[in-house]
Write a protein that holds these residues in place. Sequence first.
Motif, mmCIF file in Angstrom:
data_model
loop_
_atom_site.group_PDB
_atom_site.id
_atom_site.type_symbol
_atom_site.label_atom_id
_atom_site.label_comp_id
_atom_site.label_asym_id
_atom_site.label_seq_id
_atom_site.Cartn_x
_atom_site.Cartn_y
_atom_site.Cartn_z
ATOM 1 N N SER A 140 31.038 -16.460 23.997
ATOM 2 C CA SER A 140 30.730 -16.759 25.405
ATOM 3 C C SER A 140 29.480 -17.611 25.561
ATOM 4 O O SER A 140 29.106 -17.960 26.678
ATOM 5 N N LYS A 141 28.820 -17.953 24.449
ATOM 6 C CA LYS A 141 27.587 -18.731 24.504
ATOM 7 C C LYS A 141 27.878 -20.222 24.338
ATOM 8 O O LYS A 141 28.668 -20.620 23.481
ATOM 9 N N SER A 142 27.213 -21.030 25.168
ATOM 10 C CA SER A 142 27.313 -22.476 24.992
ATOM 11 C C SER A 142 26.439 -22.892 23.814
ATOM 12 O O SER A 142 25.562 -22.132 23.367
ATOM 13 N N THR A 143 26.662 -24.102 23.313
ATOM 14 C CA THR A 143 25.842 -24.589 22.203
ATOM 15 C C THR A 143 24.382 -24.691 22.616
ATOM 16 O O THR A 143 23.470 -24.404 21.828
ATOM 17 N N TRP A 144 24.137 -25.098 23.872
ATOM 18 C CA TRP A 144 22.758 -25.152 24.370
ATOM 19 C C TRP A 144 22.114 -23.772 24.353
ATOM 20 O O TRP A 144 20.954 -23.620 23.948
ATOM 21 N N GLU A 145 22.853 -22.743 24.767
ATOM 22 C CA GLU A 145 22.308 -21.390 24.778
ATOM 23 C C GLU A 145 21.971 -20.920 23.364
ATOM 24 O O GLU A 145 20.965 -20.249 23.144
ATOM 25 N N LEU A 146 22.805 -21.282 22.394
ATOM 26 C CA LEU A 146 22.535 -20.918 21.011
ATOM 27 C C LEU A 146 21.300 -21.645 20.479
ATOM 28 O O LEU A 146 20.468 -21.047 19.789
ATOM 29 N N CYS A 147 21.180 -22.927 20.803
ATOM 30 C CA CYS A 147 20.011 -23.700 20.365
ATOM 31 C C CYS A 147 18.734 -23.139 20.993
ATOM 32 O O CYS A 147 17.696 -23.026 20.323
ATOM 33 N N ILE A 152 13.636 -19.968 20.360
ATOM 34 C CA ILE A 152 12.815 -18.835 20.825
ATOM 35 C C ILE A 152 12.624 -17.812 19.716
ATOM 36 O O ILE A 152 11.509 -17.313 19.486
ATOM 37 N N PHE A 153 13.683 -17.493 18.991
ATOM 38 C CA PHE A 153 13.565 -16.533 17.896
ATOM 39 C C PHE A 153 12.680 -17.085 16.774
ATOM 40 O O PHE A 153 11.978 -16.328 16.101
ATOM 41 N N ARG A 543 18.274 -14.996 13.632
ATOM 42 C CA ARG A 543 18.083 -16.441 13.543
ATOM 43 C C ARG A 543 19.119 -17.066 12.611
ATOM 44 O O ARG A 543 19.676 -18.133 12.903
ATOM 45 N N GLN A 544 19.389 -16.392 11.509
ATOM 46 C CA GLN A 544 20.361 -16.916 10.549
ATOM 47 C C GLN A 544 21.762 -16.965 11.142
ATOM 48 O O GLN A 544 22.495 -17.950 10.962
ATOM 49 N N LEU A 545 22.135 -15.916 11.860
ATOM 50 C CA LEU A 545 23.478 -15.872 12.448
ATOM 51 C C LEU A 545 23.646 -16.927 13.536
ATOM 52 O O LEU A 545 24.691 -17.573 13.639
ATOM 53 N N VAL A 546 22.614 -17.098 14.371
ATOM 54 C CA VAL A 546 22.678 -18.111 15.423
ATOM 55 C C VAL A 546 22.757 -19.503 14.803
ATOM 56 O O VAL A 546 23.545 -20.352 15.236
ATOM 57 N N ALA A 547 21.937 -19.745 13.775
ATOM 58 C CA ALA A 547 21.958 -21.043 13.098
ATOM 59 C C ALA A 547 23.331 -21.312 12.480
ATOM 60 O O ALA A 547 23.848 -22.440 12.530
ATOM 61 N N LYS A 548 23.918 -20.278 11.911
ATOM 62 C CA LYS A 548 25.243 -20.420 11.307
ATOM 63 C C LYS A 548 26.295 -20.737 12.364
ATOM 64 O O LYS A 548 27.190 -21.559 12.131
ATOM 65 N N ALA A 549 26.194 -20.100 13.540
ATOM 66 C CA ALA A 549 27.144 -20.372 14.618
ATOM 67 C C ALA A 549 27.008 -21.811 15.109
ATOM 68 O O ALA A 549 28.010 -22.487 15.386
ATOM 69 N N ILE A 550 25.767 -22.294 15.221
ATOM 70 C CA ILE A 550 25.546 -23.681 15.644
ATOM 71 C C ILE A 550 26.125 -24.644 14.614
ATOM 72 O O ILE A 550 26.801 -25.626 14.957
#
Length: 557
Positions: A140-147, A152-153, A543-550
């Motif tokens: 449900s997250k946009s790429t901008w929200e993930l970035c 922030i993290f 941070r690792q999981l978010v980076a991987k999703a991006i």
Amino acid sequence: MHAVVVVHVEEAQAINIFLPNNEMLLNALRAASSNANGKYLINCAEHLHKSYQWAHGRRVVNYYLSFPYIQRIPQTRTDTLYTTSRYQISLDVNKGFKARIFHLSDKRNFSSSHFCLQSENGRCNHVPAMFENNEVAYSSKSTWELCRALVIFFLCKFTYFTDNAVQIMSLSYKVLGRRISDFIIGRTIYNQFVAGKTIEELKDATKKLGQEGIGPMLCTPIETDANSVQSERFFDTNVEKILDSLHLATQLNYPQPTFQFRLSALMSGNVLKLVSKICGQTTHNDDVIRALLDGMKGTSVDFTKLPGWEKLLPDNSIELDLAMQRLGKISKEIQKFDVMALIDAEYTYINPALRMLSLALMKECNRSSAKVLYTYQAYLKRTHSTLKSDLEFAKKSEFCFGLKLVRGAYMVRERMLAKTHNYEDPVHESFDKTSASYNACLDLLFDKIKDRSSKPLRLIIASHNEDTICYALNSIKKLGIDRSSVYFGQLYGMADHVSCILAHNGYHVYKSIPYGTIADTLPYLARRAQENTAMLANARRERQLVAKAIQSRLLMS
């Protein structure tokens, strides 16, 4: 006795490796964990069984292994389990049994971290693979929200940023001005951790959570300080804010409306400290509880005449009487609606009063279901015994017990106060001891949930720690716990991979959601950042999981 190792491969075909019942294996692992200078070889070449299943549209290969013998080779730091001539599992005992699985023919490293060791007590010594599903966690997250979250993290990794959040924000207003500062903060930190400033924005945010199966736990951002002096008008205003939060929670179209508040927003810190000093032996006293309930119902009470309360001054009694009237207004509204009202625990020097008032409120409101829930902090050494005695009091008093179990957020200040005033540190000495305390509390609570002789208990497991969640899930499954009694909770803007995966698997999940204008919420966010410095700084896995999703999205585009 049994041990289970689960390793998932980060490819289309996942491999789960199960180590079935084997007393020798358990003894080997125990010895290896306590003595890093030993190595055990387990030869399983002729004991490999394979089956297939489908999960999330992918074929999963399951290898079931048994172990006929163990041989010890000293002076090494790794346990190696040789499964066949093709596969090898390596367990690094110095890193909490971190696992690697290799294909021996070409030395490909399939997986390096998705390892779960379960023993007889259900403990999980590493992160479960269920939280690796980025497609579910961030769908449900946009790429901008993930970035935005990644940046922030990353900043939160530096404790200077969290320790000086208030000063940084103040400097921004001085240098850039309010308009530019609000624009930057509003599109970064504010939007990451706050659901909105209007009811419409809040409803949009909670609707988005609802689509993921996650409920809102409304949090009124009221900042209080037990050492500051506030007027009665300030406390009266806070009552209205809390009631507004209660009523707003009922309008968000979620089956179980939930909100949280602080009792320190209703009375002075001085009164709470005085009551905490004298109420220790009378927390479960029927006369004291009855007097508190009478005060909530509008009856004027002279608290100095209660047993053990003689040291309370007349002026303090009047302040407490006014506070009970405020709490009575909240109690009356809680009883009107099918809601969950969560009361925060704070510092140890006011917690005894907060706990006693919460128990009184439970006795009044929790007659048929647990509407009022108090917070228990597992990092405190006395929490397990305190929780046990409160459970017994609830059973004796015939009301439904409710609680939110947390690790605790005031460790640094608690240690500093103990050192300054020369008393025993109330906090456990290490992270591991806090984890053991948390798990022991869970064991106690799960036993109570299964106890049919007691009234229904309601538990919120408020944790971002995946090992803690894993332990709870294993216990729920093993003991056959009714899921309707257990909820999970995380902070809005954090641990989405935990919240979404739990909801996806059918568990009740809530996000603690602050709301309000930037001016109203910034002090709240700054205080929470300071309280949760360690958690924010150690959010490396997130941070690792978010980076991987991006990265996955960029590769697919």
